[in-house]
Design a protein around this motif. Structure first.
Motif, PDB file in Angstrom:
ATOM      1  N   GLU A   1      32.517 -52.379 -10.891  1.00  0.00           N
ATOM      2  CA  GLU A   1      31.845 -53.719 -11.761  1.00  0.00           C
ATOM      3  C   GLU A   1      33.296 -54.736 -12.254  1.00  0.00           C
ATOM      4  O   GLU A   1      33.318 -55.752 -12.366  1.00  0.00           O
TER       5      GLU A   1
ATOM      6  N   ARG B   1      35.203 -47.177 -21.045  1.00  0.00           N
ATOM      7  CA  ARG B   1      36.146 -47.672 -19.754  1.00  0.00           C
ATOM      8  C   ARG B   1      35.816 -48.929 -19.173  1.00  0.00           C
ATOM      9  O   ARG B   1      34.500 -49.055 -19.209  1.00  0.00           O
TER      10      ARG B   1
ATOM     11  N   ASP C   1      25.566 -52.797 -10.640  1.00  0.00           N
ATOM     12  CA  ASP C   1      26.032 -51.746  -9.317  1.00  0.00           C
ATOM     13  C   ASP C   1      25.086 -50.692  -8.863  1.00  0.00           C
ATOM     14  O   ASP C   1      24.242 -51.169 -10.156  1.00  0.00           O
TER      15      ASP C   1
HETATM   16  N1  GLY Z   1      30.496 -47.869 -12.025  1.00  0.00           N
HETATM   17  C1  GLY Z   1      30.474 -47.225 -12.174  1.00  0.00           C
HETATM   18  C2  GLY Z   1      31.786 -46.408 -13.066  1.00  0.00           C
HETATM   19  O1  GLY Z   1      32.552 -46.974 -13.020  1.00  0.00           O
HETATM   20  O2  GLY Z   1      31.317 -45.574 -13.744  1.00  0.00           O
END
Ligand code: GLY
Ligand code: AMP
Length: 423
Positions: A298, A293, A218
């Motif tokens: 992503e 989680r 990400d």
């Molecule tokens: N994209 C990083 C997170 O969900 O913490």
């Protein structure tokens, strides 16, 4: 099966899409949801932190499975709450109990877990205000840069990377004595800086067995070239091309396997997703954080690559069939680009009309900070939409996402034009 998803972002829209397609799904509810979830599910207007309202919804709508999107309800014990209520007996929850959720809720808890189970991670010490002098000595003894982390949940903002020892001491003072990140920084983890490339790995586990989901990278910063302020995430690609079989193998042997074994040894009784935030230093993976989680954005890049029945996958956690579940992954690459309100992650305006979604043909648009009022779609948050496309490689999937974005319009819209630039 009736399913309740807790949360309101692009991740939850993506979950709702995948779950509603399942042959075993009767009805999906999302609390509170957004304009996207309402296309495939029924939105319920309450906060996932109001456990009594969660209970009311579970009984009223005959919910059999609760999928918890964000970390907050887990860290506050939603799983334990549901489990301990006799009326909710038999309701299944995807997301760990409070004790295990500390892996995300407390950086110190996570570091101790990692060290106890010999999982590679940056060297660290944890300090409270009573240990300020000792902490300053620790900073002086160690070379910069210094990574200062608020121990508790700080909405993704609690990490500082500082290149100067005096400035690090000043920031540490602000965190410990001036509540820079509220109660979250009443204790601070100082850790060694790891220089490398970051990636996100995900598994679904029943506490003993696990299935590895596609990995992703990400893009956390607001600006071009991954510069500027940290955000919730401006885009994601899956799979990261540098995630070779050799590296995957190291991640599984050195990190995933000992983590799941650690859950067993520590009696954490973990059910749900584990999100491993990793840094590759050379060819060696290190854990920089656990999340309890899935990631956002992503998820919006990973789930569209899962061809198996997603609800069946989730359910296999409870039937003892996770191990044998035939997880089918699309060999195509996916690219997700997030469209945000101008000004985000600082001040931004809401209520801008969103146009052009009907013209998007080759991408999937997941709604995040968006609402539909009187038939009009409007912005309602910082991250507004996440646009995902699949392609034969990253280049093709990115081109499709950017082409789709060019058809979408709202005032002051912003998005990063360089997602995947480093690959
Ligand atoms: N994209 C990083 C997170 O969900 O913490
Ligand atoms: P975290 O909230 O732990 O994910 O940290 C936020 C960001 O800080 C990460 O995505 C990394 O970019 C960076 N970071 C955290 N820990 C380290 C570390 N030990 N070395 C280098 N960068 C780090």
């Amino acid at each position: 099966m009736n399913v309740l998803i807790l949360g309101s972002g692009g991740r939850e829209h993506c979950f709702a899409e995948s779950i509603s397609k399942s042959k075993n799904c009767d009805k999906v509810f999302v609390a509170p949801g957004n304009s996207g979830t309402s296309l495939v599910a029924e939105n319920l207007d309450f906060s996932p932190l109001d456990f009594d309202l969660v209970k009311e919804a579970i009984t009223k709508y005959n919910i059999q499975l609760v999928v918890v999107g964000p970390e907050d309800p887990l860290v506050r014990g939603i799983h334990d709450f549901i489990l301990s209520d006799p009326i909710l007996k038999g309701v299944k929850v995807i997301g760990p109990k409070q004790k295990a959720a500390q892996l995300e809720g407390s950086k110190d808890f996570a570091k101790n877990f990692l060290n106890r189970h010999n999982i590679p991670t940056a060297k660290h010490r944890t300090f409270t205000s009573a240990q300020f002098k000792e902490a300053c000595e620790y900073i002086e003894k160690n070379p910069p840069p210094y990574v200062l982390k608020a121990d508790g949940l700080a909405a993704g903002k609690g990490v500082l990377i500082i290149y100067d020892a005096n400035q690090a001491k000043e920031e540490l003072y602000q965190m410990l004595f001036k509540s820079k990140f509220g109660a979250a920084s009443s204790s601070v983890v100082i850790e060694e800086f790891l220089d490398g490339i970051e990636l996100s790995c995900f598994v679904l586990t029943d506490g003993k067995n696990y299935k590895i989901l596609p990995g992703a990278k990400d893009y956390k910063r607001i600006g071009k070239g991954d510069t500027g302020l940290n955000t919730g995430g401006m885009g994601a690609i899956s799979p990261p091309p540098f995630l070779t079989n050799i590296i995957k193998d190291k991640i599984e042997k050195r990190i995933i396997y000992p983590t799941i074994k650690g859950f067993e040894t520590d009696n954490l009784d973990y059910i749900g997703f584990v999100f491993f935030g990793l840094i590759l230093v050379g060819q060696d993976p290190y854990v920089i954080e656990y999340n309890v989680r899935m990631g956002d954005p992503e998820t919006q890049a990973v789930l569209p690559r899962i061809n198996s029945d997603f609800l069946e996958l989730l359910n296999s956690v409870f039937t003892g069939n996770l191990c044998d579940f035939d997880l089918q992954i699309d060999q195509k690459s996916s690219a997700t680009v997030v469209m945000v309100s101008g000004g985000y992650p600082e001040q931004y305006e809401k209520n801008k009309e969103i146009k052009g979604l009907d013209k998007v043909k080759e991408s999937k648009v997941f709604h995040a900070g968006a609402i539909r009022e009187e038939g009009l779609l409007r912005t309602n948050g910082g991250r507004v939409l996440a646009v995902t496309s699949l392609g034969k490689d990253i280049k093709e999937s990115l081109e499709a996402s950017y082409k789709s974005i060019s058809k979408i319009e709202f005032e002051n819209q912003y998005y990063r034009r360089d997602i995947g630039f480093d690959l």
